[in-house]
Design an enzyme around this catalytic site. Sequence first.
Site, short mmCIF file in Angstrom:
data_model
loop_
_atom_site.label_atom_id
_atom_site.label_comp_id
_atom_site.label_asym_id
_atom_site.label_seq_id
_atom_site.Cartn_x
_atom_site.Cartn_y
_atom_site.Cartn_z
N HIS B 31 -27.34 54.86 20.65
CA HIS B 31 -28.29 55.92 20.24
C HIS B 31 -29.45 55.33 19.45
O HIS B 31 -29.67 55.69 18.29
CB HIS B 31 -27.55 56.97 19.40
N SER B 34 -32.04 57.70 17.70
CA SER B 34 -31.52 58.43 16.53
C SER B 34 -31.54 57.56 15.29
O SER B 34 -31.60 58.07 14.17
CB SER B 34 -30.09 58.90 16.80
N HIS B 71 -23.64 58.70 15.11
CA HIS B 71 -24.16 58.11 16.35
C HIS B 71 -25.33 57.18 16.07
O HIS B 71 -25.65 56.34 16.91
CB HIS B 71 -24.54 59.21 17.36
N ASN B 179 -35.46 65.16 12.95
CA ASN B 179 -36.25 64.63 14.07
C ASN B 179 -36.39 65.66 15.19
O ASN B 179 -36.90 65.35 16.27
CB ASN B 179 -35.69 63.29 14.57
N GLU B 357 -11.35 75.64 4.75
CA GLU B 357 -10.34 74.63 5.03
C GLU B 357 -10.94 73.31 5.51
O GLU B 357 -10.35 72.25 5.30
CB GLU B 357 -9.33 75.16 6.07
#
Lengths: 617, 617
Positions: B31, B34, B71, B179, B357
């Site tokens: 990635h 990213s 990622h 982004n 939870e």
Amino acid sequence: MAAVDATQLRELGQQFRVDSIRPAAVAKSGHPTSGMSAADLMAVLVANHFRYDFDHPKNATNDRLIFSKGHASTLYYAILRAVGAISDEELLTYRKFGSMLEGHPTPLIPWVDVATGSLGQGLPIGVGMGLAAKYLDRLPTRVWVLCGDSEMAEGSMWEAFEHASHYELDNLTAIIDVNRLGQRGETMVGWNTGVYVERARAFGWNAIEIDGHDVEAIDRAYTEASGTTGKPTVVIARTIKGKGVKAVENQPGWHGKALDDPDAAIAELGGVRNIRVEVTKPEPAEPHRFPDGPLELPRYELGEKVATRKAYGEALTALGAARGDVVALDGEVGNSTFAEIFAKAHPERYFEMYIAEQQLIAAAVGLHARGWNAFASTFAAFFSRAYDFVRMAAISRVNLRLTGSHAGVSIGEDGPSQMALEDIASIRAIHSSVVLHPCDANQTAKLVAAMADAEGIVFLRTLRPNTPVIYDADEDFEIGGARVLRSSEEDDVTLIGAGVTVHEALQAADALEEEGITARVIDLYSIKPIDADTLQAAAEATGRIVTAEDHYPEGGVGDAVLAALAELDEHPRVLKLAVREMPRSGKPEELLHAYGIDAEGIAAAARQLIGSEVTAS
Amino acid sequence: MAAVDATQLRELGQQFRVDSIRPAAVAKSGHPTSGMSAADLMAVLVANHFRYDFDHPKNATNDRLIFSKGHASTLYYAILRAVGAISDEELLTYRKFGSMLEGHPTPLIPWVDVATGSLGQGLPIGVGMGLAAKYLDRLPTRVWVLCGDSEMAEGSMWEAFEHASHYELDNLTAIIDVNRLGQRGETMVGWNTGVYVERARAFGWNAIEIDGHDVEAIDRAYTEASGTTGKPTVVIARTIKGKGVKAVENQPGWHGKALDDPDAAIAELGGVRNIRVEVTKPEPAEPHRFPDGPLELPRYELGEKVATRKAYGEALTALGAARGDVVALDGEVGNSTFAEIFAKAHPERYFEMYIAEQQLIAAAVGLHARGWNAFASTFAAFFSRAYDFVRMAAISRVNLRLTGSHAGVSIGEDGPSQMALEDIASIRAIHSSVVLHPCDANQTAKLVAAMADAEGIVFLRTLRPNTPVIYDADEDFEIGGARVLRSSEEDDVTLIGAGVTVHEALQAADALEEEGITARVIDLYSIKPIDADTLQAAAEATGRIVTAEDHYPEGGVGDAVLAALAELDEHPRVLKLAVREMPRSGKPEELLHAYGIDAEGIAAAARQLIGSEVTAS
């Protein structure tokens, strides 16, 4: 004010309080104080705003009422009594074995659409119902959701807030009963209702702050909610837990308990009342329906290599053309699950749910509860994010169609966070579940078509890599079946796979054949229900079974096979191959090999089973 | 600006971009785009704000950096190269089988505390680390969490927002890399960063909105974050996905893909750089520690009736007195799980996590990653809400201690939403898990003590109703064991229970004895790992086994027994009793009876096993 005036509404609120206390008193358990705080909120709703035909609860024109705070069930049952849906006698069967009036509401009650009781689920399910009404049925019905303030701590509520505003669900009203007290003490927010207002507005909602015991304010708020367009409305109601009974009013320590002195409490509230509420029926209208057509499933050539995830997307798209009731949702990975093919073909019936798997499943539940046949997809690993929603969906007796892609180590380099390795076990354990794991594209297409009519929580597990097409496009596959891919009179061993391991088992059988070992090969594409007859026949014929699964060893294919064979008189020896380490990144074939579930591992296990007996004898 | 000036920071950002591209180019997946959007954000952080000793990653004084957007792993690995933790050669092993640089970061890397890659988990885990630093270690260390904007749709992020502000975690900084683009398109919010500001402020955070490529603005934001007291800070950074490479910059369709022409991209970014970053080490300091003491577990008298959930609370409290590293958390049901006993005794080491939870488990993960021995409790059914967090915790190789109360239909009237009936199956399937289900109070106490030193994801399943104490307080119980409660040379059948069904099995054995049938009774309190020797001995001795569990049939006690016996040469016949219907509300004994797992059902199954053979022979 509409039909019922303030004095009558207050009386109805008191009736609802009394009727929240009475069944709990008989049952000696329940949550009367949680009903008492919301009694006025519900009195105004059912008397003046709710549109519902109790004789025809499934009508698409009906409003919906969800008790997201399901523990306030006695209040809901009090409503049912007031509208004449149940008798006073029935009200008092609360929590008794056999009564439909359980501790938390379930659809055993004809007017309940979905089970609640795990907090934070009612509102996201309401989003699904709102989507159904606005974009599919296209009717002016409203969805009302009564929420507790404690459950506002559940992230799923904020998923619902974001999605409801994104989809401009002006037909959705959340009513937060801010009684300040959770099970064991004060919530994080307490009575600072302004905090909820700010949060709701930041998430794009219309927010109205009121005194939840002021029936006129409540009435105005609901009127404003119904008249607000382009965004959902939340009514943030400051209330008092146990309102009206001094012994418990605003006191900690009274959650989930019947009152100590119910008679005194009922007297304090003015005694038992028998007010009958006439709920207004909705205007008759026909819901929008999308056209049906012929089913033309995709067809794949033998030997072609196609990922089953791709076949899912193509088959679902064909199904969507054939059936107007089919809807699809995905969790922002539609280009991986191939739900995007459906999205392009049927944009009006596709809902992008972004990276919010709880809302993804909850929306599917809401859509099914409104009669739409929703298919939800994401990576199989990420359904674990919504496991509680799947669990509750089973209690809701709705049908779900879940397709999880990227199963197991066969995904390769992305690593363990993206690999579903517990999914078969966790979904098999859900009551009413169906677990399917096709190995080729034609089989996938047939199973996708079968899913649309299956009952229960149906899970289809698809693969990332391309796998060879081994079945003719005309072959049929039914839920509950298995396919014997190879067999002879003299099989020495049975190799059982599902998904990617079917292809490995076939290769293993080839290798074994060269050594003079004849293997039966079974494609166990339906892991639940399971084809016990085929397995038992194989067990009897070969006496030795190797199971291979791209999954952890517990609760998957191997354990399902063992369970199916448990009651046989003569048992086969079973060697279970599964992923027994925490997997790493690597190429799919490297990983299948490293964890012993490739053809080589399967063949070795078969040899071991045969060899160990030779040694022993 | 601190140590490193803007020009150098920009260069470092470019290096991070190049180094996000290079490993993905070699792996042909990953990635990179990213990582490229967040490169400047990370350059400023590691150069000027992060305090960390890479030679001693476990030091409590170190800041923590979590890539919630896991990622973007190549960016993290680029940092490791820049600080000299890994070589350039090692950087290029990314995603290769055997490399510690997996597709998403895991703690195989010494400087990674927790695995990420399932979105929305890093921030809630960061909350746990923030709690550890502020309230337990009591050190001025900071927790930095890099978040993606897509994952802001996960409700768990808002649980983290609420809890971080509730606990005034001014040591926590979230950095949102806005982004705009998710995997398949734009997020719901897009570049409307003001929306995140409003939401964050409504949740009680200090929010700073910046251009995420303006290194001076980034630097100022981090300085402000570090100087802000009483509340956490979020830096909302508008960024460009794929920044710096025209071919992919701000383009959809480039998520999770290596670039087409990496060489051109690297050239466009100014080529490979070898800037070495000196990360400032934290000031030496000693973390606060709580005193240890002698372990005095609670002791219960034989025949006394005590709920195992109560014994959990009492034993945990004793453990807390013995061990200063023990911490407890609960999901707003501490008066049901009895975590409240610990909370009262050790308030400084108790964190109320409210009805959230996911945050409950994430906080426990964060605490364990910082060396604290956290025990988390709620109703066993509600751990299903955090199943993905438990799954990821296993990938994080942290230890978890989870105690789930209210197991099975034995809870009675509250109904199925509150009953854990899939919990054994789902948690058994988790890699490294341990599943314990004690039947009496003394056994529970011993197992709670054992949990504190166990490796992996340890789950203790406790009961709501009081059950008789059948074990002496001096008896020892180890993880992986089973207890043969009755046996003789002539046992006709083996009855296996766990939890409430142990008591039913004992009663069944009494009833059978009156008919001349001798039953071996096994308490399978450790369902995983399982005592295969004891089971196999019973199988060989009696040839007939009845398993009884208050759980659905798939993946629970019965299937665990079958798996343990699978490879035997001679198989017993096994009859599996489990809850095979969707249960209703009712009295515990009514429900155990209705679903066939009470003494009567167990005795009938034993008779059936024996009788069918008599008939057959």
